[in-house]
Each structure stands twice: as C-alpha cells, then as structure tokens.
Design a protein around this motif. Structure first.
Motif, PDB file in Angstrom:
ATOM      1  N   GLY A  35       0.815  -1.201   0.000  1.00  0.00           N
ATOM      2  CA  GLY A  35       0.000   0.000   0.000  1.00  0.00           C
ATOM      3  C   GLY A  35       0.851   1.255   0.000  1.00  0.00           C
ATOM      4  N   THR A  36       1.962   1.226   0.728  1.00  0.00           N
ATOM      5  CA  THR A  36       2.875   2.374   0.744  1.00  0.00           C
ATOM      6  C   THR A  36       3.501   2.590  -0.630  1.00  0.00           C
ATOM      7  OG1 THR A  36       3.374   1.967   3.077  1.00  0.00           O
ATOM      8  CG2 THR A  36       4.905   3.364   1.858  1.00  0.00           C
ATOM      9  N   VAL A  37       3.912   1.497  -1.273  1.00  0.00           N
ATOM     10  CA  VAL A  37       4.470   1.591  -2.623  1.00  0.00           C
ATOM     11  C   VAL A  37       3.451   2.209  -3.579  1.00  0.00           C
ATOM     12  CG1 VAL A  37       5.348   0.294  -4.597  1.00  0.00           C
ATOM     13  CG2 VAL A  37       6.023  -0.355  -2.285  1.00  0.00           C
ATOM     14  N   SER A  38       2.207   1.728  -3.495  1.00  0.00           N
ATOM     15  CA  SER A  38       1.173   2.235  -4.384  1.00  0.00           C
ATOM     16  C   SER A  38       0.852   3.699  -4.090  1.00  0.00           C
ATOM     17  CB  SER A  38      -0.095   1.384  -4.257  1.00  0.00           C
ATOM     18  OG  SER A  38       0.126   0.076  -4.754  1.00  0.00           O
ATOM     19  N   LEU A  39       0.881   4.064  -2.814  1.00  0.00           N
ATOM     20  CA  LEU A  39       0.619   5.452  -2.447  1.00  0.00           C
ATOM     21  C   LEU A  39       1.643   6.382  -3.104  1.00  0.00           C
ATOM     22  CD1 LEU A  39      -0.240   6.730   1.126  1.00  0.00           C
ATOM     23  CD2 LEU A  39       1.333   7.992  -0.336  1.00  0.00           C
ATOM     24  N   VAL A  40       2.925   6.040  -2.944  1.00  0.00           N
ATOM     25  CA  VAL A  40       3.984   6.880  -3.503  1.00  0.00           C
ATOM     26  C   VAL A  40       3.907   6.889  -5.032  1.00  0.00           C
ATOM     27  CG1 VAL A  40       6.479   7.158  -3.715  1.00  0.00           C
ATOM     28  CG2 VAL A  40       5.489   6.513  -1.517  1.00  0.00           C
ATOM     29  N   THR A  41       3.711   5.714  -5.620  1.00  0.00           N
ATOM     30  CA  THR A  41       3.667   5.624  -7.083  1.00  0.00           C
ATOM     31  C   THR A  41       2.472   6.366  -7.648  1.00  0.00           C
ATOM     32  OG1 THR A  41       4.778   3.469  -7.009  1.00  0.00           O
ATOM     33  CG2 THR A  41       3.594   4.029  -9.026  1.00  0.00           C
ATOM     34  N   LEU A 136       2.730  -5.061 -16.268  1.00  0.00           N
ATOM     35  CA  LEU A 136       3.615  -6.069 -15.682  1.00  0.00           C
ATOM     36  C   LEU A 136       3.461  -6.163 -14.173  1.00  0.00           C
ATOM     37  CD1 LEU A 136       6.928  -5.455 -17.675  1.00  0.00           C
ATOM     38  CD2 LEU A 136       5.454  -7.485 -17.793  1.00  0.00           C
ATOM     39  N   ARG A 137       3.196  -5.046 -13.519  1.00  0.00           N
ATOM     40  CA  ARG A 137       3.219  -5.042 -12.052  1.00  0.00           C
ATOM     41  C   ARG A 137       1.878  -5.349 -11.397  1.00  0.00           C
ATOM     42  NH1 ARG A 137       3.561   0.943 -12.929  1.00  0.00           N
ATOM     43  NH2 ARG A 137       1.702   1.926 -12.039  1.00  0.00           N
ATOM     44  N   THR A 138       0.765  -5.099 -12.102  1.00  0.00           N
ATOM     45  CA  THR A 138      -0.530  -5.130 -11.431  1.00  0.00           C
ATOM     46  C   THR A 138      -0.913  -6.510 -10.925  1.00  0.00           C
ATOM     47  OG1 THR A 138      -1.297  -3.255 -12.754  1.00  0.00           O
ATOM     48  CG2 THR A 138      -2.970  -4.585 -11.685  1.00  0.00           C
ATOM     49  N   HIS A 161      -5.464  -1.682   0.834  1.00  0.00           N
ATOM     50  CA  HIS A 161      -4.485  -1.344  -0.201  1.00  0.00           C
ATOM     51  C   HIS A 161      -5.008  -0.253  -1.126  1.00  0.00           C
ATOM     52  CE1 HIS A 161      -2.755  -1.724  -4.260  1.00  0.00           C
ATOM     53  NE2 HIS A 161      -1.614  -1.795  -3.593  1.00  0.00           N
ATOM     54  N   ARG A 162      -6.273  -0.410  -1.572  1.00  0.00           N
ATOM     55  CA  ARG A 162      -6.833   0.571  -2.496  1.00  0.00           C
ATOM     56  C   ARG A 162      -6.992   1.933  -1.818  1.00  0.00           C
ATOM     57  NH1 ARG A 162      -5.456  -3.558  -5.373  1.00  0.00           N
ATOM     58  NH2 ARG A 162      -6.702  -4.013  -7.227  1.00  0.00           N
ATOM     59  N   ALA A 163      -7.266   1.943  -0.515  1.00  0.00           N
ATOM     60  CA  ALA A 163      -7.366   3.214   0.193  1.00  0.00           C
ATOM     61  C   ALA A 163      -6.013   3.923   0.219  1.00  0.00           C
ATOM     62  CB  ALA A 163      -7.878   2.992   1.609  1.00  0.00           C
ATOM     63  N   MET A 164      -4.943   3.172   0.487  1.00  0.00           N
ATOM     64  CA  MET A 164      -3.611   3.772   0.493  1.00  0.00           C
ATOM     65  C   MET A 164      -3.222   4.213  -0.912  1.00  0.00           C
ATOM     66  SD  MET A 164      -1.656   1.221   3.164  1.00  0.00           S
ATOM     67  CE  MET A 164      -0.189   2.259   3.289  1.00  0.00           C
ATOM     68  N   ALA A 198       8.388   8.691  -8.521  1.00  0.00           N
ATOM     69  CA  ALA A 198       8.284   7.301  -8.978  1.00  0.00           C
ATOM     70  C   ALA A 198       9.502   6.487  -8.565  1.00  0.00           C
ATOM     71  CB  ALA A 198       8.113   7.263 -10.497  1.00  0.00           C
ATOM     72  N   VAL A 199      10.683   7.073  -8.637  1.00  0.00           N
ATOM     73  CA  VAL A 199      11.906   6.382  -8.202  1.00  0.00           C
ATOM     74  C   VAL A 199      11.825   6.049  -6.720  1.00  0.00           C
ATOM     75  CG1 VAL A 199      14.389   6.647  -7.868  1.00  0.00           C
ATOM     76  CG2 VAL A 199      13.337   7.387 -10.007  1.00  0.00           C
ATOM     77  N   LEU A 200      11.275   6.950  -5.918  1.00  0.00           N
ATOM     78  CA  LEU A 200      11.111   6.682  -4.490  1.00  0.00           C
ATOM     79  C   LEU A 200      10.208   5.475  -4.259  1.00  0.00           C
ATOM     80  CD1 LEU A 200      11.491   7.472  -1.520  1.00  0.00           C
ATOM     81  CD2 LEU A 200       9.563   9.062  -1.779  1.00  0.00           C
ATOM     82  N   GLY A 201       9.144   5.341  -5.046  1.00  0.00           N
ATOM     83  CA  GLY A 201       8.253   4.195  -4.923  1.00  0.00           C
ATOM     84  C   GLY A 201       8.967   2.879  -5.195  1.00  0.00           C
TER      85      GLY A 201
END
Length: 417
Positions: A35-41, A136-138, A161-164, A198-201
């Motif tokens: 969820g954190t990865v998705s939030l940042v991305t 590729l990632r989903t 996850h979707r909320a984040m 995006a790099v941070l994600g």
C-alpha cells in the motif's frame, strides 16, 4: 504471509464464511508495505494523469478522437502485457515482488521522456511503455495481496491497499496543481517531479516488501497453457465476462472530468483539482465497502458500484447545473471505484489456486482493460461525430444492459484452492 485456508467457503452472493472458531486475521504487513508503494507511485502517476487532458487537448490541440486514442492507450495498453506479468510471476516460483518491481521501474523511466515528446506518435509510444510497466506489475502485486490474506478478510485487505493507493491519487493532482501555479514551465516541472517520486516508490518496494510466495513451492511449474485453462473454471469465466462487458461501458476518468468542465465552465487552472473529488470518495469508502463485501457478498457490492456510476452518468445528462453537481458526480465516481476495484480482485481470488493466482487475476484484469481501451476509442469517436451528450447517453445504455446481464451471471458457491 497468510495463506488462504481451503476450508473457507464463498456463498452464492460472494460473502466468505470463515470456519468455526477462526479469528479474523489482521491486515498483513505485506499489504501495508505494498500500500505504501502504491501510495507513492500514485502520487507520481496521478500528477501526470491530472494534467494530461489539458496538455494534450489544450496545449497540443488534439481533437476528442485523438485524445480518446491516446487515453485508450494510456488506460488499455497494459492489457497486452498483464498476462505476461502474471505468468512470469507464477512461473518464477514466487518472483511476484521482482516482476512487480520491474514494472514499477519501467513506468518511472517513462516520466522524463514526456519532456521530449511533443507530437501524437512519440507521446503515444511513451504512454504505451508506461502502461506496459503498469501491466507487468498489477497482477503480481494483487497476487501478493491475495496470498498474504485469509479468505474471510480478503475484501478488507484489498480495501486497505486501495485506500492507500487512492491517498496517492488524492495528493497527486494537488501536487500538480501547486506546481502549475508556482512555475513558468508548469508541464515540464510536473513531469520532472513525477519521475523523482516514482523512483522513491521503486526504492520502497525493493527495501520493504518481502519477496517470494511465503508458502511451499508448487509441485509442478505453472505453464501458460494452465494459466489460460483457468477460464474453464465456470466462476472465473463468469467474473471475467462480466468485467469485460461492464468495462465496455466505463467511460474514462479523463472524459468524465472533461464533461464536468464543459457543463460547469470550470477554468483550466482548476481542472486538475477535479480528480480530488473522485480520490477523496474512493479513499473514504474503499475499506468500508471492502469489509461490507466480505460480509454481504462481493458480487452484490460490485454491481451496486456500477449502479452508482450509472447514476453519475444520468446526472451529467440532465439539465441540472447546481453547485452540488460536481460534488455528487465525483462522490458517485469515487464510490464506484471503491465498490469495484479491489472487490473484483477479491472475488476473482476465491476461485483461483495459489500456484496460478497471479495468472488468474491477470485474466480478469486483461478482459477489463481491453474493454476500457475499446470504450475510450468508441467514446472519443462518438463525441467527435455526435457530441458529448449523445456519446454519454450511449455509454449509459450500454452500462444498463451490461449490468442487467451480469445479474444473471451471479457466481455460485466456490471453494478457495
């Protein structure tokens, strides 16, 4: 990670009944990390999405048909590689994290390329590459969420996850709005900052998301034939068909915002704030509707979400110009995503074995993505030929027909593999 309990059953309405004495599992750390990865991305991707309609239509002078083509590429091209991503993750014996990570990296690299793309063809190629990364990632990402959750809490896990993820979608347009107001070369600044975020994600994914499946290795290495053969499973086939039919009538977010702008005369400088309404409603409703889907049935919540979207279409077709119109439409739009996005993946997970979980989810996602790609092309063409109201009326009729047919395909009882 939590591993799905084969004793848990899904009732006819999609509600999961846990075994007697089984405690409800907490949301797994893997889900929170993803969820954190998705939030940042999503902060990165929604910065671009928020400015893209104006950049293409106003800045580059594309017609609605040309924008529909690019928007279809942006939202539907990932369908061509979702099956590949899902299969690679399953065949790798638990390489879900690394396949997903490669997809995130590809999308990150595409952000600065928008700085040098100024015509239809190069922009289309960049957007296609960006959506390849998303494709590729989903499925591997959603497979990790599914495998890390128990059957009776899967709707809640996807909701969290979707909320984040949506929190990132909420911040992205706001960041883009602030950058456009504070800089001279606003679009270039948005694309540059988007790349850095995006790099941070990608770094968060590499450092904090556990790798591997977390369970025993499959007895046989998954094959592409076995993955496609999942459609022989009646319930998964029904879910895939419904996702495809309803996707054919799901108008792209960008078109919804353009319709609102035309109805209300929203100034260009405020356009990037419209997605905040959708994201806010999605953020508030994702977890409650995910938990509701676990209790009352995933299919019931999924179809109710499309009913809310149909109501939003109806409001846009009326002559009402009240100040509450954008708030109501955007709330219904966000509620639609909260009731369908994660809930669909939770419903599909129930009938797919662990060894092919990523491939099974990719099948459903592919059908939906291809349908939405077609919808963007058809809606853009209809808008160009007959006007926005006629195009939206056609989408409303198609959505009504698809939802009515989907009611007849309600999944029956399944056993989680």
């Amino acid at each position: 990670m939590y591993v799905a309990d084969s004793r848990a059953r899904t009732s006819a309405d999609g509600a999961v009944r846990p075994p007697a004495g089984r405690r409800r599992a907490a949301v797994a750390p893997t889900v929170l990390a993803l969820g954190t990865v998705s939030l940042v991305t999503d902060v990165s991707s929604e910065m671009v999405t928020a400015v893209l309609p104006l950049y293409l239509v106003t800045g580059l002078g594309l017609s609605p048909l040309g924008f529909g083509l690019l928007d279809g590429v942006y939202n539907g091209f990932s369908a061509l590689v979702r099956l590949v991503g899902g299969h690679l993750a399953d065949r790798g014996g638990g390489r879900h994290k690394w396949v997903a990570g490669f997809g995130y990296a590809v999308s990150a690299v595409c952000k600065p390329l928008l700085l040098v793309a100024h015509s239809l063809t190069p922009i289309g190629l960049v957007l296609a590459a960006d959506r390849t990364g998303k494709g590729l990632r989903t499925a591997p990402r959603d497979a990790l969420i599914s495998l890390a959750s128990t059957p009776e809490s899967r709707g809640r896990a996807f909701g969290v996850h979707r909320a984040m993820d949506t929190a990132g979608a909420l911040f992205g347009p706001l960041v883009a709005f602030l950058i456009l107001r504070a800089t001279v070369d606003g679009y270039d600044a948005v694309f540059t900052v988007s790349f850095c975020v995006a790099v941070l994600g990608v770094l968060v994914l590499v450092l904090f998301v556990p790798g591997g499946r977390g369970g025993p290795a499959p007895a046989e290495r998954p094959t592409l034939r076995a993955a496609v053969g999942l459609l022989r499973r009646r319930e998964l086939r029904r879910i895939t068909v419904c996702a495809l039919l309803l996707g054919l009538a799901t108008v792209s977010d960008s078109f919804v915002y353009l319709l609102l702008q035309r109805r209300l005369g929203v100034p260009d400088r405020w356009f990037t704030l419209l997605p905040l309404g959708t994201a806010g409603a999605f953020l508030l409703l994702a977890v409650p509707l995910g938990r509701l889907a676990d209790r009352v049935g995933r299919w019931t919540v999924f179809l109710s979400g499309h009913g809310g979207l149909l109501l939003a279409y109806g409001l846009l077709l009326t002559s009402w110009h009240g100040t509450a119109l954008p708030y109501v439409v955007l709330a219904l739009h966000g509620g639609f995503y909260a009731a369908t996005d994660g809930v669909l993946m939770a419903a599909a997970s129930d009938g797919v074995p662990e060894a092919l979980r990523s491939s099974g989810l990719a099948l459903v996602q592919t059908g939906q993505a291809l349908a939405r790609f077609a919808c963007s092309l058809l809606f853009g063409a209809a808008w160009t030929a007959w006007g926005d109201r006629a195009a939206l009326a056609g989408a409303a009729v198609a959505l009504t027909t698809g939802a009515a047919y989907s009611l007849t395909l309600r999944p029956k009882e399944t056993v989680t593999a």
